[in-house]
Each structure stands twice: as structure tokens, then as C-alpha cells.
Write an enzyme that holds these catalytic residues in place. Structure first.
Site, PDB file in Angstrom:
ATOM      1  N   CYS A  53       0.833  -1.212   0.000  1.00  0.00           N
ATOM      2  CA  CYS A  53       0.000   0.000   0.000  1.00  0.00           C
ATOM      3  C   CYS A  53       0.865   1.259   0.000  1.00  0.00           C
ATOM      4  O   CYS A  53       1.425   1.631   1.040  1.00  0.00           O
ATOM      5  CB  CYS A  53      -0.937  -0.011   1.211  1.00  0.00           C
ATOM      6  SG  CYS A  53      -2.007   1.442   1.276  1.00  0.00           S
ATOM      7  N   CYS A 102      -0.599   4.143   2.129  1.00  0.00           N
ATOM      8  CA  CYS A 102      -0.418   3.960   3.577  1.00  0.00           C
ATOM      9  C   CYS A 102       1.037   4.205   3.980  1.00  0.00           C
ATOM     10  O   CYS A 102       1.304   4.860   4.978  1.00  0.00           O
ATOM     11  CB  CYS A 102      -0.792   2.543   4.016  1.00  0.00           C
ATOM     12  SG  CYS A 102      -2.206   1.841   3.193  1.00  0.00           S
ATOM     13  N   ASP A 103       1.986   3.660   3.210  1.00  0.00           N
ATOM     14  CA  ASP A 103       3.375   3.594   3.683  1.00  0.00           C
ATOM     15  C   ASP A 103       4.364   4.473   2.921  1.00  0.00           C
ATOM     16  O   ASP A 103       5.517   4.612   3.344  1.00  0.00           O
ATOM     17  CB  ASP A 103       3.876   2.130   3.618  1.00  0.00           C
ATOM     18  CG  ASP A 103       3.027   1.215   4.494  1.00  0.00           C
ATOM     19  OD1 ASP A 103       2.493   1.710   5.501  1.00  0.00           O
ATOM     20  OD2 ASP A 103       2.892   0.028   4.162  1.00  0.00           O
TER      21      ASP A 103
END
Ligand code: FAD
Ligand code: NAP
Length: 313
Positions: A134, A137-138
């Protein structure tokens, strides 16, 4: 007894719920183990949903869906369904994690799909410690640093493009020299200065220490190795369908599926089992698009109304 149980609260499940309740079904529960929205909430950009002409994040796209889809009576239960099975009278039993059971006259399976693992050495060991699926997200953790992306489909290329705006450099590793992604996306990647294509190459291993990933060893088709010293590797190698809920105790499926486990449906999203429908990425030949999942959900919701009506009181 529910009129309809919807399993999964992504674009397909939410839309199915809106159509079913707005069309008259009274007792409709949508079981979504997390927040409604589905896998698109992990996407950093979406520009092909009709009516939204700006490029938005998946989270932004889905923000208003739950409120609209639940205003006609759809109830969200934040619970994980472990199994759906058939009762002897033609209704269904929904098994919910934690030993709760609910009966329903009809069911729509909208459980979508999940990122696949690539299978290289170190992938599982460093998952969450430098190996990610992701970018939204990261990606931020690697601001100003070099990262690697694995895959040659739309997801890999779009997320590589997203990461190129945050990271100093992106190595895009793909096992062939042509891409599965759409030509427009390929062109964008080829024109991005800080993306280096590492083609005809596989990841041999990811290495690091207890703090996380330190690098990736790739090997090309001639056996030549490269050591890319990156702290992050993003894996986008396709999706597996989430069909566990229709798996029965004897290993059979509640309805017909194909060799990849995708649920077989007709144009009305009906499965081989009366009263059981499937919509979105979980069904056979799904184009795997938000607009198509929503369309499937609407079709299945309408189908469920007719089915429940046909049962009478
Ligand atoms: P999903 O969105 O997968 O939703 C399924 C839901 O079911 C999930 O929320 C899950 O938590 C829930 N669930 C699963 N099992 C259970 C269970 N047992 N109990 C309870 N809940 C359960 N499409 C586009 O149109 N344009 C794009 O630009 C685009 N970009 C993408 C980028 C990325 C990174 C990804 C991953 C996908 C992208 N897609 C895009 C594809 C799109 O996200 C999917 O086609 C779409 O989300 C499918 O919707 P769905 O409702 O079928 O399933
Ligand atoms: P995908 O299209 O299946 O692509 C997976 C990629 O990973 C392929 O390039 C494949 O290589 C590679 N791969 C598979 N297994 C591998 C392994 N073990 N090691 C290394 N590489 C491996 O998956 P996706 O990109 O996630 O897309 C899924 C669906 O969502 C597609 O239908 C896609 O069109 C759709 N989607 C659409 C959009 C959009 O419309 N903008 C955005 C994202 C996703 P090969 O090419 O050699 O097989």
C-alpha cells in the site's frame, strides 16, 4: 430472519445495499469487517470514476458513499463473516466470527479481492518492516529516499508514479519487458525522470536487519544480479479473490466457481444457487473497476428484491 445479507462493504456491497433498501427490502444487513469503502481506499489516485473529473484519492472517492448508501435503511454490522451455508428450507445461515449466527432469505457476496504475495525470499519476514502492498499507507515513510516497486500491471505503475512524487527514486522491477498496464500509464512512467525500469528481472531476495529492509537483490534473465540498496519495497503482483465465506466444511463451494475461485454468475449476478448473488471483483470476468463493481451491486440488489418478493410472506 433478514431479507438480505450483504457480505462486504466495498463499492459493490454498498451499492447493492442502497438499491435493495431503496427498492423496498426492509431487513438488510451489510457485514463489513472494517470501515466501508473497500480496497479502493488504499489507492492514491482514481481518475476514471464517471462524474468525478478531478483526480482524487480512493479515500476521498469513497468518503460520501456510506452515508448515501445507508440512508434508505441499510445497516452496517462491523463484523467478519466466516461462512455462508444453505438451510434446508432454501434460506441461508450467516456465520459471524465469535459464534453469532443469522438467517437470511437472500445473500449477496461482495467480498472482493486482496493483494497477492510474490513469493520471494524475505517477503513474509519483512512484511510491514519495509515490504508493503500500500503506497498510500506507507509511501510517506520513504520521503526523499529510494524505493523499489514490483509488478507490471496498472496498480504497480500507478503506485510507482505516486511514489515518484514522494521518493527520490523509484526502481520499477518487472519480470518482462512489456507491461500489462494501460498504454497511457506506461507512457507516463516512461516519461518520469526518477523512475528507473529494471526489466526482465525478478526479486531474488529482500535483506535487512531487525529494524527492517536494507536492500533488494534482483536477477535478470541472463542471470545478472543487482543489489538495490532501498529501505522499502512495494509489491503489486495482482489480487486473489476472497471466496472463503462460500467454502463449506467438506471443502466444496456453496455455488459454482471457476478454476481461479471466482464466482460464476449470469447477467443478473445470480449464482448457481437460488437466492445467492455475487457482485464486484469476486465474480467471474470482473473488469475490476469501481464503476463496474457498483454496477454489479445495483444489479444484484435489484435481483435480490425480485427473489425475496417471489418467496411471498
Ligand atoms: P472490494 O473493494 O475488495 O471490497 C470488498 C470488501 O469486503 C472489503 O472492504 C473487505 O474488508 C470486505 N470483506 C471481505 N471479506 C469479508 C468477510 N469475510 N466479512 C466481512 N467483510 C469482508 N478501480 C478503478 O475503477 N479505478 C482505479 O483507478 C483503481 N485503482 C486501484 C488501485 C489499487 C491500489 C487497487 C488495489 C485497486 C484499484 N482499482 C481501481 C480496483 C477497485 O478498487 C476494485 O475493482 C473495487 O474496489 C472492487 O470493489 P468490490 O466491492 O468488489 O470489492
Ligand atoms: P495484474 O493486472 O494482474 O498485474 C499483476 C502484475 O504482476 C503483472 O505485471 C504480472 O506480471 C506481475 N506478477 C504476477 N505475479 C508475479 C510474481 N510472482 N513475481 C513478479 N511479478 C508478478 O494486477 P493489478 O495491477 O493489481 O490489477 C488488477 C486489476 O485491477 C486489473 O484488472 C487492473 O486493470 C485493475 N486496475 C485498474 C486500474 C485503473 O483502471 N486505473 C488501477 C489499478 C488496477 P506479468 O505481466 O508478466 O503477468
Amino acid at each position: 430472519m433478514l431479507d438480505l445479507a450483504i457480505i462486504g462493504g466495498g463499492p459493490a456491497g454498498l451499492t447493492a445495499g442502497m438499491y435493495a433498501t431503496r427498492g423496498g427490502l426492509k431487513k438488510v444487513n451489510m457485514y463489513e469487517k472494517g470501515m466501508p469503502g473497500g480496497q479502493i481506499t488504499k489507492s492514491s489516485e482514481i481518475e476514471n470514476y464517471p462524474g468525478i473529473s478531478k483526480v482524487v484519492t480512493g479515500m476521498e472517492l469513497m468518503e460520501s458513499w456510506p452515508e448515501q448508501c445507508m440512508k434508505f435503511g441499510l445497516k452496517h454490522e462491523m463484523k467478519e463473516v466466516t461462512k455462508v451455508s444453505a438451510n434446508s428450507d432454501g434460506t441461508f445461515k450467516i456465520f459471524i466470527a465469535g459464534s453469532e449466527e443469522v438467517d437470511s432469505k437472500s445473500v449477496i457476496i461482495c467480498t472482493g479481492s486482496n493483494p497477492r504475495r510474490a513469493g520471494f525470499e524475505g517477503e513474509d519476514k519483512f512484511f510491514g518492516k519495509g515490504v508493503s502492498t500500500c503506497a498510500t499507507c506507507d509511501g510517506f515513510f520513504y520521503k526523499g529516499k529510494e524505493v523499489a516497486v514490483l509488478g507490471g500491471g496498472d496498480t504497480a505503475l500507478e503506485e510507482a508514479s505516486y511514489l515518484s512524487n514522494i521518493c527520490s527514486k523509484v526502481y520499477l522491477i518487472h519480470r518482462r519487458d512489456t507491461f500489462r498496464a494501460s498504454p497511457a500509464t506506461v507512457k507516463r512512467i516512461e516519461n518520469t525522470k526518477n523512475i528507473e525500469l529494471v526489466l526482465n528481472s525478478k526479486i531474488q531476495k529482500v535483506y535487512g536487519n531487525e529494524l527492517g529492509v536494507e536492500g533488494v537483490i534482483t536477477i535478470d534473465k541472463d542471470g545478472k544480479e543487482r543489489d538495490l540498496k532501498v529501505p522499502g519495497i512495494f509489491v503489486f503482483v495482482g489480487m486473489n479473490v476472497n471466496n472463503n465465506v462460500i467454502k463449506q466444511n467438506d471443502g466444496s463451494f456453496l455455488c459454482d466457481v471457476n478454476e481461479s475461485g471466482e464466482i460464476l454468475v449470469d447477467l443478473s449476478m445470480k449464482t448457481s444457487k437460488a437466492g445467492l448473488f455475487a457482485a464486484g471483483d469476486i465474480r467471474v470476468k470482473a473488469p475490476k473497476q469501481v464503476v463496474c463493481a457498483a454496477g454489479d451491486g445495483a444489479t444484484a440488489g435489484i435481483g435480490a428484491i425480485s427473489y425475496v418478493d417471489s418467496l411471498g410472506d
